[in-house]
Design an enzyme around this catalytic site. Structure first.
Site, PDB file in Angstrom:
ATOM      1  N   ASN A 212       0.848  -1.189   0.000  1.00  0.00           N
ATOM      2  CA  ASN A 212       0.000   0.000   0.000  1.00  0.00           C
ATOM      3  C   ASN A 212       0.883   1.237   0.000  1.00  0.00           C
ATOM      4  O   ASN A 212       2.120   1.143  -0.055  1.00  0.00           O
ATOM      5  CB  ASN A 212      -0.949  -0.019   1.208  1.00  0.00           C
ATOM      6  CG  ASN A 212      -0.197  -0.159   2.509  1.00  0.00           C
ATOM      7  OD1 ASN A 212       0.527   0.740   2.936  1.00  0.00           O
ATOM      8  ND2 ASN A 212      -0.354  -1.316   3.165  1.00  0.00           N
ATOM      9  N   ASP A 213       0.275   2.407   0.093  1.00  0.00           N
ATOM     10  CA  ASP A 213       1.018   3.658  -0.078  1.00  0.00           C
ATOM     11  C   ASP A 213       1.639   4.212   1.198  1.00  0.00           C
ATOM     12  O   ASP A 213       2.194   5.312   1.183  1.00  0.00           O
ATOM     13  CB  ASP A 213       0.083   4.735  -0.663  1.00  0.00           C
ATOM     14  CG  ASP A 213      -0.227   4.494  -2.127  1.00  0.00           C
ATOM     15  OD1 ASP A 213       0.639   3.950  -2.821  1.00  0.00           O
ATOM     16  OD2 ASP A 213      -1.338   4.844  -2.566  1.00  0.00           O
TER      17      ASP A 213
END
Length: 400
Positions: A212-213
């Site tokens: 994920n970011d």
């Protein structure tokens, strides 16, 4: 810890004096109020005016230069000092300090100083290895002074050896940790705090993964703030960010690795903060070789990862458990539900769809939810300040 601290840098005569000028600047940048005292030998390398301009204070060089009749200058400076840093500490000043010799402004002031003293030796490797120097350093450590290990590298004499002055950033970090060690009134002194950070990685094959970011910035700022409150911090991180100094760092990759690293210290922890963005799912089958491109669509079967926060919520006894909720809508609804389902003591929620908050930003905006309490909305601020708010709120709730 250096904010508004009175730091006196005692500069003695070695080639590394030029680094002491940068050190003064870095102490000031860290928030310290800096004064400088120099030996006569040090002034042969760098003029006092350099340090006067950098510190914005008069530089002390002469014991008998008494400009203020109401003060004895070396005693006044010694009393003012809250941290003494001797840099570069030559064999000469080390010998004087170890044997009670006070014959100039620097050695006389140091004799009268009761503040913590950080000695940073820098000299030729043979001088450093000399038995007299080593004996003097041992004596100073037995007196309770802190001696920083010199670096090894290319020396002024033109060959490799041990005796280089550490870089100014490392000296500032060492000074910061020394003040933390000496402080007795910090609210988390002696308490263990575990913090997770970053986005976990779940491998598909050796070159591909699900993640994920999350950058890990929020978790790393929390680790720094917990350290500055006196905690023994364990940072379990999947982030590639530089590791904060003064904390125990345990690099991990996957959710299962993160859970194992956290649970190994779970029983002894006072506060646990799950700031990491943990992957909810992982590939059921991980290929041991790179998957080659197929001529048709492929499907990757996912299975659920362990719910680390919920597991700790079920097992906690005395631990104060803080979770994070990164949402894009209905923030309050999802955060309060998570608080209850995970049996957490606090949920810090933020709307990651906002431009100034969430992943990969240096700022954040959060809402703190706790059982049977009004939600606390913290407006947009740096992640450093947000971290401080979160920890202070936890301390208030725990009555520490």
């Amino acid at each position: 810890m250096l904010e508004n601290k009175h730091v006196t840098v005692f500069v003695t005569g070695g080639i590394a004096v030029y680094k002491a000028a940068d050190l003064v600047r870095k102490f000031i940048k860290a928030g310290a109020i800096v004064r400088v005292a120099m030996t006569k030998s040090a002034t042969e390398f760098v003029q006092p005016l350099t340090f006067q301009i950098l510190s914005r204070n008069e530089v002390y060089t002469d014991t008998f230069d008494e400009k203020e009749p109401e003060n004895v200058s070396h005693i006044h400076l010694a009393d003012w000092t809250e941290l003494a840093v001797i840099v570069p500490a030559t064999a000469n000043i080390i010998g004087k300090m170890a044997n009670g010799i006070a014959d100039d402004m620097v050695s006389t002031t140091l004799m009268a100083t009761t503040a913590p003293r950080l000695i940073v030796p820098a000299m030729n490797s043979n001088m450093l290895a000399n038995p007299a120097t080593q004996l003097n350093l041992e004596k100073l450590e037995s007196f309770g002074y802190t001696v920083m290990e010199p670096d090894t590298g290319f020396l002024a004499e033109g060959y490799e050896g041990k005796g280089r002055l550490p870089e100014p950033d490392k000296i500032v970090e060492k000074a910061h940790l020394l003040l933390l060690e000496k402080a007795s009134d910090l609210p988390l002194k002696g308490k263990k705090v575990i913090i997770s950070a970053g986005g976990t990685i779940e491998r598909i094959d050796p070159v591909r993964y699900i993640t994920n970011d999350s950058s890990g910035k929020m978790g790393h700022r929390l680790a720094e703030q917990a350290r500055d409150l006196g905690a023994d911090v364990i940072l379990v991180t999947a982030s590639k960010l530089e590791h904060p100094f003064g904390v125990t760092v345990r690099p991990v990759s996957s959710a299962r690795e993160m859970q194992a690293a956290i649970m190994s210290d779970f029983d002894d922890a006072t506060i646990i903060i799950m700031a990491a963005a943990v992957s909810d799912y992982r590939p059921k089958n991980q290929a041991d070789k790179k998957m080659k491109k197929a001529s048709q669509d492929i499907q990757i079967l996912l299975e659920e990862n362990p719910d680390i926060l919920a597991t700790m919520g079920q097992q906690k006894t005395h631990q104060f458990l803080i979770g994070f909720a990164a949402e894009t809508n209905d923030v309050e609804k999802y955060a309060t539900d998570k608080l209850k389902r995970k049996n957490a003591d606090m949920i810090v929620a933020n709307d990651v769809s906002k431009e100034h908050a969430g992943f990969n930003k240096d700022t954040n905006e959060v809402i703190i939810f706790q059982p049977n309490k009004e939600a606390i909305h913290i407006e947009t601020d740096t992640k450093e300040n947000i971290a401080k708010h979160i920890l202070l709120e936890a301390l208030y709730s725990m009555k520490l």
